[in-house]
Design a protein around this motif. Structure first.
Motif, PDB file in Angstrom:
ATOM      1  N   ARG A 253       0.832  -1.217   0.000  1.00 58.10           N
ATOM      2  CA  ARG A 253       0.000   0.000   0.000  1.00 58.10           C
ATOM      3  C   ARG A 253       0.868   1.269   0.000  1.00 58.10           C
ATOM      4  O   ARG A 253       0.575   2.216  -0.718  1.00 58.10           O
ATOM      5  CB  ARG A 253      -0.905   0.005   1.216  1.00 58.10           C
ATOM      6  CG  ARG A 253      -1.787   1.252   1.322  1.00 58.10           C
ATOM      7  CD  ARG A 253      -2.427   1.403   2.682  1.00 58.10           C
ATOM      8  NE  ARG A 253      -1.386   1.732   3.672  1.00 58.10           N
ATOM      9  CZ  ARG A 253      -1.545   1.571   4.987  1.00 58.10           C
ATOM     10  NH1 ARG A 253      -2.653   1.078   5.484  1.00 58.10           N
ATOM     11  NH2 ARG A 253      -0.567   1.903   5.814  1.00 58.10           N
ATOM     12  N   ASP A 254       1.917   1.269   0.823  1.00 59.64           N
ATOM     13  CA  ASP A 254       2.660   2.513   1.076  1.00 59.64           C
ATOM     14  C   ASP A 254       3.865   2.756   0.197  1.00 59.64           C
ATOM     15  O   ASP A 254       4.338   3.892   0.111  1.00 59.64           O
ATOM     16  CB  ASP A 254       3.121   2.529   2.542  1.00 59.64           C
ATOM     17  CG  ASP A 254       1.974   2.651   3.525  1.00 59.64           C
ATOM     18  OD1 ASP A 254       0.808   2.858   3.089  1.00 59.64           O
ATOM     19  OD2 ASP A 254       2.219   2.521   4.739  1.00 59.64           O
ATOM     20  N   VAL A 255       4.392   1.731  -0.436  1.00 62.93           N
ATOM     21  CA  VAL A 255       5.609   1.879  -1.225  1.00 62.93           C
ATOM     22  C   VAL A 255       5.278   1.686  -2.700  1.00 62.93           C
ATOM     23  O   VAL A 255       4.761   0.632  -3.085  1.00 62.93           O
ATOM     24  CB  VAL A 255       6.684   0.859  -0.768  1.00 62.93           C
ATOM     25  CG1 VAL A 255       7.935   0.982  -1.622  1.00 62.93           C
ATOM     26  CG2 VAL A 255       7.011   1.055   0.706  1.00 62.93           C
ATOM     27  N   PRO A 256       5.575   2.697  -3.532  1.00 63.74           N
ATOM     28  CA  PRO A 256       5.307   2.545  -4.963  1.00 63.74           C
ATOM     29  C   PRO A 256       6.003   1.311  -5.523  1.00 63.74           C
ATOM     30  O   PRO A 256       7.178   1.060  -5.241  1.00 63.74           O
ATOM     31  CB  PRO A 256       5.889   3.822  -5.583  1.00 63.74           C
ATOM     32  CG  PRO A 256       5.968   4.801  -4.449  1.00 63.74           C
ATOM     33  CD  PRO A 256       6.184   3.989  -3.211  1.00 63.74           C
ATOM     34  N   GLN A 257       5.279   0.548  -6.295  1.00 61.02           N
ATOM     35  CA  GLN A 257       5.808  -0.687  -6.879  1.00 61.02           C
ATOM     36  C   GLN A 257       6.213  -0.436  -8.321  1.00 61.02           C
ATOM     37  O   GLN A 257       5.448   0.178  -9.074  1.00 61.02           O
ATOM     38  CB  GLN A 257       4.760  -1.795  -6.793  1.00 61.02           C
ATOM     39  CG  GLN A 257       4.272  -2.093  -5.386  1.00 61.02           C
ATOM     40  CD  GLN A 257       5.381  -2.518  -4.453  1.00 61.02           C
ATOM     41  OE1 GLN A 257       6.163  -3.413  -4.778  1.00 61.02           O
ATOM     42  NE2 GLN A 257       5.471  -1.897  -3.290  1.00 61.02           N
TER      43      GLN A 257
END
Length: 167
Positions: free
Chosen positions: A162-166
């Motif tokens: 959710r919090d870290v751009p993939q």
């Protein structure tokens, strides 16, 4: 397991380690070394164990002797030094996984367990093990936070996704 998936797991592991080490560093002085009701005795020794197992499996992957006779350092490392070593280790695993060909990833490696006996795992299974092993022991550290008392960071995989751009 694809190289992309291994890389994602290792990025998750590095992210979760960062949150954990930052949270441990922010605890009151002495809290990380305080004796706790846990297998390794305190937070710092638990994190040290995780690092040692990473180092052992790095040696297995590189086909070299690791020199350990137990699954922890003989003497505790200070948190800053342990974190420096863990970051370098996490970076190594990320680079290693990126460079693995599909054929290398499934290649089996034979090794000796510290407690005795022969082990055999594929390279990708070893990488999965170090990620899973660290997650398991971060759970121990999180439990010790409640003994401080303090709230541990949320290091679950869904939070990372959710919090870290993939990429």
């Amino acid at each position: 397991m694809t190289a992309r998936y291994l890389h994602k797991l290792l990025r998750y592991r590095a992210w979760a380690d960062q949150l954990t080490y930052d949270a441990v560093a922010a605890l009151p002085e002495g809290a990380a070394e305080a004796v706790r009701a846990t297998i390794f005795g305190n937070m710092l020794r638990t994190l040290s164990h995780t690092y040692v197992v990473d180092d052992i499996f790095q040696a297995h992957l590189q086909g070299r002797q690791h020199g350990y006779t137990s699954r922890n350092t003989p003497e505790p490392l200070v948190l800053d030094e342990l974190w420096r070593r863990q970051q370098a280790m996490n970076d190594w695993y990320l680079g290693y996984a990126e460079a693995l060909s599909p054929a290398q990833a499934v290649e089996e490696v034979t090794f000796q367990f510290i407690g005795g006996g022969e082990g055999r795992m594929s390279r990708e299974e070893m990488i999965l093990h170090v990620v899973n092993h660290a997650t398991y022991h971060r759970g121990f550290v999180a439990d010790m936070f409640y003994q401080v008392p303090a709230k541990p960071p949320a290091t679950d995989l869904p939070v990372f996704l959710r919090d870290v751009p993939q990429p």
